[in-house]
Design a protein around this motif. Sequence first.
Motif, mmCIF file in Angstrom:
data_model
loop_
_atom_site.group_PDB
_atom_site.id
_atom_site.type_symbol
_atom_site.label_atom_id
_atom_site.label_comp_id
_atom_site.label_asym_id
_atom_site.label_seq_id
_atom_site.Cartn_x
_atom_site.Cartn_y
_atom_site.Cartn_z
ATOM 1 N N ARG A 27 1.260 -1.036 0.195
ATOM 2 C CA ARG A 27 0.246 -0.106 -0.587
ATOM 3 C C ARG A 27 0.964 1.349 0.145
ATOM 4 N N PHE A 28 2.159 1.677 0.474
ATOM 5 C CA PHE A 28 2.544 2.237 0.271
ATOM 6 C C PHE A 28 3.723 2.937 -1.235
ATOM 7 N N GLY A 29 2.652 2.034 -2.169
ATOM 8 C CA GLY A 29 3.339 1.728 -3.434
ATOM 9 C C GLY A 29 2.722 3.630 -3.844
ATOM 10 N N THR A 30 1.242 3.910 -3.348
ATOM 11 C CA THR A 30 0.161 4.746 -3.452
ATOM 12 C C THR A 30 0.902 5.888 -3.066
ATOM 13 N N VAL A 31 1.681 6.036 -2.177
ATOM 14 C CA VAL A 31 2.356 7.352 -1.588
ATOM 15 C C VAL A 31 3.858 7.497 -2.563
ATOM 16 N N ALA A 32 4.303 6.620 -3.223
ATOM 17 C CA ALA A 32 5.274 6.805 -3.909
ATOM 18 C C ALA A 32 4.676 7.254 -5.578
ATOM 19 N N GLU A 33 3.748 6.705 -5.775
ATOM 20 C CA GLU A 33 3.570 6.960 -6.938
ATOM 21 C C GLU A 33 2.629 8.848 -6.838
ATOM 22 N N ARG A 34 2.172 9.342 -5.830
ATOM 23 C CA ARG A 34 1.248 10.080 -5.837
ATOM 24 C C ARG A 34 2.982 11.182 -5.620
ATOM 25 N N HIS A 35 3.875 11.099 -5.591
ATOM 26 C CA HIS A 35 4.691 11.311 -5.098
ATOM 27 C C HIS A 35 5.950 11.397 -5.748
ATOM 28 N N PHE A 36 6.780 10.739 -6.377
ATOM 29 C CA PHE A 36 7.522 10.560 -6.532
ATOM 30 C C PHE A 36 7.894 12.051 -7.395
ATOM 31 N N GLY A 37 7.362 12.071 -8.956
ATOM 32 C CA GLY A 37 7.618 13.241 -9.759
ATOM 33 C C GLY A 37 7.540 14.202 -9.076
ATOM 34 N N ALA A 38 6.888 15.033 -7.867
ATOM 35 C CA ALA A 38 7.840 16.498 -7.360
ATOM 36 C C ALA A 38 8.685 16.317 -6.556
#
Length: 199
Positions: A23-34
Amino acid sequence: MGATEEDTSDSDEIAASLFDPDRFGTVAERHFGAIFQYLARRVGRDVAQDLGAETFVVAFSARNRYDLSRANARPWLFGIATNLIRRHRRSELRMLNAYVRSVPPVRVDDQVEELSTHLDHVELLARVAKAFSKLDPEQRDALHLTAIEGLSYAETAEALGIPVGTVHSRVARARITLRDLAGCIGQEGTEESISAREG
């Protein structure tokens, strides 16, 4: 009907990741770009690739200490990335020096007025980058997060682990220093060009 990723907060995903690490992958997907763009602006894209990945490795390892009352993990992640940058200050200074040296291409068919404006803009960017490189690192962190990344003063305080008042004072001092340094550097450049012409 279950909640979608868009419906869940970062804190929800982090809490869930304690039992289901995926589930931590969702956080990474949301913010990795920024986070990557922030790192790339400060230390260059090559170093940013490694630090971007490391940011989320550190965040994953520390997720059990995350303050779940904070729905948005963005400031927390910027804080981790900023801490990692501190080990790469030389890379950041090299990046700023590259900005100073870089001159965007000029088309030969540019009108004289457009060309003059373009060169003035390049000179200003170089002066600001040079002045930025001379800022105290703590001031540079605060100014970068607020003025360039668009974090609020409260979010910057959260990211850096300091009081909001300290963010205000660091940003204010950075702006004054930056203005003074940019002026001095501009004056130095003028004096150098005059000396060159006289020589």
